[in-house]
Motif scaffolding. Structure first.
Motif, PDB file in Angstrom:
ATOM      1  N   GLY A   1       9.206  10.218  -1.535  1.00  0.00           N
ATOM      2  CA  GLY A   1       9.307   9.076  -1.649  1.00  0.00           C
ATOM      3  C   GLY A   1       8.013   8.549  -2.228  1.00  0.00           C
ATOM      4  O   GLY A   1       7.808   7.291  -2.262  1.00  0.00           O
ATOM      5  N   HIS A   2       7.187   9.603  -2.678  1.00  0.00           N
ATOM      6  CA  HIS A   2       5.801   9.032  -3.362  1.00  0.00           C
ATOM      7  C   HIS A   2       6.065   7.884  -4.175  1.00  0.00           C
ATOM      8  O   HIS A   2       5.292   6.805  -4.032  1.00  0.00           O
ATOM      9  CB  HIS A   2       5.060  10.416  -3.733  1.00  0.00           C
ATOM     10  N   SER A   3       6.867   7.789  -5.406  1.00  0.00           N
ATOM     11  CA  SER A   3       6.830   7.123  -6.424  1.00  0.00           C
ATOM     12  C   SER A   3       7.329   5.646  -5.932  1.00  0.00           C
ATOM     13  O   SER A   3       7.109   4.758  -6.414  1.00  0.00           O
ATOM     14  CB  SER A   3       7.650   7.496  -7.414  1.00  0.00           C
ATOM     15  N   ASP A   4       7.874   5.772  -4.687  1.00  0.00           N
ATOM     16  CA  ASP A   4       8.478   4.363  -3.921  1.00  0.00           C
ATOM     17  C   ASP A   4       7.571   3.779  -3.110  1.00  0.00           C
ATOM     18  O   ASP A   4       7.660   2.880  -2.558  1.00  0.00           O
ATOM     19  CB  ASP A   4       9.813   4.521  -3.356  1.00  0.00           C
ATOM     20  N   MET A   5       6.145   4.423  -3.105  1.00  0.00           N
ATOM     21  CA  MET A   5       5.336   3.995  -2.140  1.00  0.00           C
ATOM     22  C   MET A   5       4.355   2.739  -2.663  1.00  0.00           C
ATOM     23  O   MET A   5       3.322   3.029  -2.905  1.00  0.00           O
ATOM     24  CB  MET A   5       4.286   5.163  -1.525  1.00  0.00           C
ATOM     25  N   LEU A   6       5.204   1.478  -3.181  1.00  0.00           N
ATOM     26  CA  LEU A   6       4.475   0.523  -3.787  1.00  0.00           C
ATOM     27  C   LEU A   6       4.460  -0.664  -2.767  1.00  0.00           C
ATOM     28  O   LEU A   6       5.127  -0.654  -1.682  1.00  0.00           O
ATOM     29  CB  LEU A   6       5.569   0.325  -4.908  1.00  0.00           C
TER      30      LEU A   6
ATOM     31  N   ILE B   1      -1.859  12.859   3.254  1.00  0.00           N
ATOM     32  CA  ILE B   1      -2.839  12.090   2.449  1.00  0.00           C
ATOM     33  C   ILE B   1      -2.067  11.123   1.513  1.00  0.00           C
ATOM     34  O   ILE B   1      -1.380  11.684   0.823  1.00  0.00           O
ATOM     35  CB  ILE B   1      -4.024  13.124   1.985  1.00  0.00           C
ATOM     36  N   HIS B   2      -2.421   9.831   1.585  1.00  0.00           N
ATOM     37  CA  HIS B   2      -1.953   9.104   0.819  1.00  0.00           C
ATOM     38  C   HIS B   2      -3.364   8.542  -0.102  1.00  0.00           C
ATOM     39  O   HIS B   2      -4.583   8.710   0.343  1.00  0.00           O
ATOM     40  CB  HIS B   2      -1.172   7.751   1.224  1.00  0.00           C
ATOM     41  N   SER B   3      -3.134   7.614  -1.216  1.00  0.00           N
ATOM     42  CA  SER B   3      -4.298   7.045  -1.677  1.00  0.00           C
ATOM     43  C   SER B   3      -3.993   5.609  -2.224  1.00  0.00           C
ATOM     44  O   SER B   3      -2.803   5.513  -2.884  1.00  0.00           O
ATOM     45  CB  SER B   3      -4.512   7.864  -3.182  1.00  0.00           C
TER      46      SER B   3
ATOM     47  N   PHE C   1      -0.376   0.931  -5.718  1.00  0.00           N
ATOM     48  CA  PHE C   1       0.376   2.161  -5.859  1.00  0.00           C
ATOM     49  C   PHE C   1      -0.167   3.270  -4.839  1.00  0.00           C
ATOM     50  O   PHE C   1      -1.410   3.221  -4.303  1.00  0.00           O
ATOM     51  CB  PHE C   1       0.138   2.658  -7.212  1.00  0.00           C
ATOM     52  N   CYS C   2       0.482   4.283  -4.460  1.00  0.00           N
ATOM     53  CA  CYS C   2       0.048   5.505  -3.794  1.00  0.00           C
ATOM     54  C   CYS C   2      -0.200   6.515  -5.111  1.00  0.00           C
ATOM     55  O   CYS C   2       0.756   6.683  -5.757  1.00  0.00           O
ATOM     56  CB  CYS C   2       1.178   6.124  -2.794  1.00  0.00           C
ATOM     57  N   THR C   3      -1.498   6.989  -5.032  1.00  0.00           N
ATOM     58  CA  THR C   3      -1.659   7.891  -6.225  1.00  0.00           C
ATOM     59  C   THR C   3      -2.084   9.189  -5.563  1.00  0.00           C
ATOM     60  O   THR C   3      -2.746  10.244  -6.235  1.00  0.00           O
ATOM     61  CB  THR C   3      -2.806   7.402  -6.840  1.00  0.00           C
ATOM     62  N   GLU C   4      -1.325   9.575  -4.456  1.00  0.00           N
ATOM     63  CA  GLU C   4      -1.673  11.114  -4.051  1.00  0.00           C
ATOM     64  C   GLU C   4      -0.455  11.449  -3.835  1.00  0.00           C
ATOM     65  O   GLU C   4       0.527  10.939  -3.030  1.00  0.00           O
ATOM     66  CB  GLU C   4      -2.540  11.019  -2.640  1.00  0.00           C
ATOM     67  N   PHE C   5       0.098  12.625  -4.457  1.00  0.00           N
ATOM     68  CA  PHE C   5       1.624  13.045  -4.297  1.00  0.00           C
ATOM     69  C   PHE C   5       1.813  13.434  -2.860  1.00  0.00           C
ATOM     70  O   PHE C   5       1.145  14.357  -2.311  1.00  0.00           O
ATOM     71  CB  PHE C   5       1.898  14.110  -5.356  1.00  0.00           C
ATOM     72  N   CYS C   6       2.700  12.687  -2.275  1.00  0.00           N
ATOM     73  CA  CYS C   6       2.898  12.846  -0.718  1.00  0.00           C
ATOM     74  C   CYS C   6       4.254  13.115  -0.383  1.00  0.00           C
ATOM     75  O   CYS C   6       4.575  12.785   0.870  1.00  0.00           O
ATOM     76  CB  CYS C   6       2.219  11.453  -0.158  1.00  0.00           C
ATOM     77  N   GLY C   7       5.168  13.676  -1.282  1.00  0.00           N
ATOM     78  CA  GLY C   7       6.610  13.879  -0.792  1.00  0.00           C
ATOM     79  C   GLY C   7       7.387  13.091  -1.856  1.00  0.00           C
ATOM     80  O   GLY C   7       7.065  12.255  -2.583  1.00  0.00           O
TER      81      GLY C   7
END
Ligand code: CUA
Length: 313
Positions: A187-192, A144-146, A179-185
């Motif tokens: 690389g979550h914070s790089d999911m821009l 799940i991503h957001s 932004f991705c706002t679902e913690f997904c592993g």
């Protein structure tokens, strides 16, 4: 519309902002006023009713009808206002306009992919026209991503095995961040990703021109740009350090040992297969974590990445 950021909110760049922002301020201000009122009453009571002598006994007061009805009725009206106001904005946000321009969005660990009706595919770059409703049909390839665009005031979960959608209408040319706002592993914070808002004519021109290799820089340099923009860098270092996947440094023509006990030399065919079908050969000690770039990267982009890897001796 005022597009300037304030202390409270990021800049407003979509039509939805005029629905959400006044409500946000209303909740904030009434909440602040109620807090202030309560603090003043508490302070007043602490001073007025403080114990002054040993025989100062608190009278046995059980309740006060007037007071209790007042503090029930006023908040009731306030939450009803917030509900009806919020519901209007919610309906506006969730009712997809019929004439919306549709773009498909795929979230995968850890990048955003955008596919246009003519087949153009972009990684981490969403181009949209201004003053026209855009509908995003979204899915995930793994977890799940957001999908969140603060400047547009839109956010929706992106799920594996199910389509979700949202829409917006951008009001000004320029850019906005996704932004991705679902913690997904890892690389979550790089999911821009970036949204580029074009004027209608510029958008058409952009769409027709499609994705091409820049002819003014060497292929390897274009590969280096892709290494960053396609989020290879989230999992593969270029300095030999270990992140999620194997480093690209020294990878070219190196001996690779796989989970299943086989091995191969990292030549162009191996690299190409690893980009397009990452599950085919899993390097020993590494997790099978990579999404496929099949259909995401064009052939010339795969070539460019291989050229870039060749330079990392
Ligand atoms: Cu995708 Cu967090």
């Amino acid at each position: 519309m005022d597009t300037n950021a304030s202390f409270w909110l990021p800049p407003a760049k979509s039509t939805l902002a005029s629905q959400t922002d006044p409500l946000f301020h209303f909740i904030n201000i009434t909440g602040g006023l109620i807090l202030l009122g309560i603090v003043i009453v508490i302070g007043y009571c602490i001073i007025k009713y403080r114990r002054t002598s040993e025989d100062d006994i608190t009278p046995n007061t059980t309740h006060n009808d007037t007071l209790e009805i007042t503090w029930s009725i006023i908040p009731l009206f306030l939450v009803l206002i917030v509900f009806s106001w919020g519901f209007q904005g919610f309906m506006y946000h969730r009712t997809m306009p019929d004439n919306a321009y549709e773009i498909h969005v795929t979230g995968k660990s850890w990048l955003w992919e955008f596919t246009y009706p003519n087949g153009t595919t972009m990684i981490n770059e969403l181009h949209v026209p201004e003053d026209r409703p855009v509908k995003l049909v979204m899915k995930s390839e793994d977890v799940i991503h957001s999908f969140f665009v603060p400047d547009f005031r839109v956010k929706h979960d992106v799920l594996p095995g199910r389509y979700t959608s949202l829409w917006f209408e951008a009001t000004d040319p320029g850019t906005a961040l996704i932004f991705c706002t679902e913690f997904c592993g890892n690389g979550h914070s790089d999911m821009l990703a970036t949204i580029i808002i074009h004027q209608e004519d510029d958008f058409k021109e952009w769409l027709e021109s499609g994705v091409k290799a820049p002819d003014d820089i060497p292929l390897a340099e274009y590969g280096e740009q892709l290494y960053k923009s396609a989020n290879c860098a989230t999992c593969h270092s270029n300095d030999g350090s270990r992140i999620v996947g194997p480093s690209f440094k020294g990878l070219w023509e190196a001996e690779r040992n796989f989970e299943d006990g086989t091995n191969a030399v990292a030549d162009a065919n191996y690299l190409r297969q690893s980009i397009l079908e990452p599950m085919a050969k899993i390097v020993a000690t590494y997790p099978p974590a990579m999404p496929s770039y099949q259909g995401t990267l064009k052939d010339f982009q795969v070539d460019a990445l291989i050229e870039y890897i060749k330079t990392l001796e």
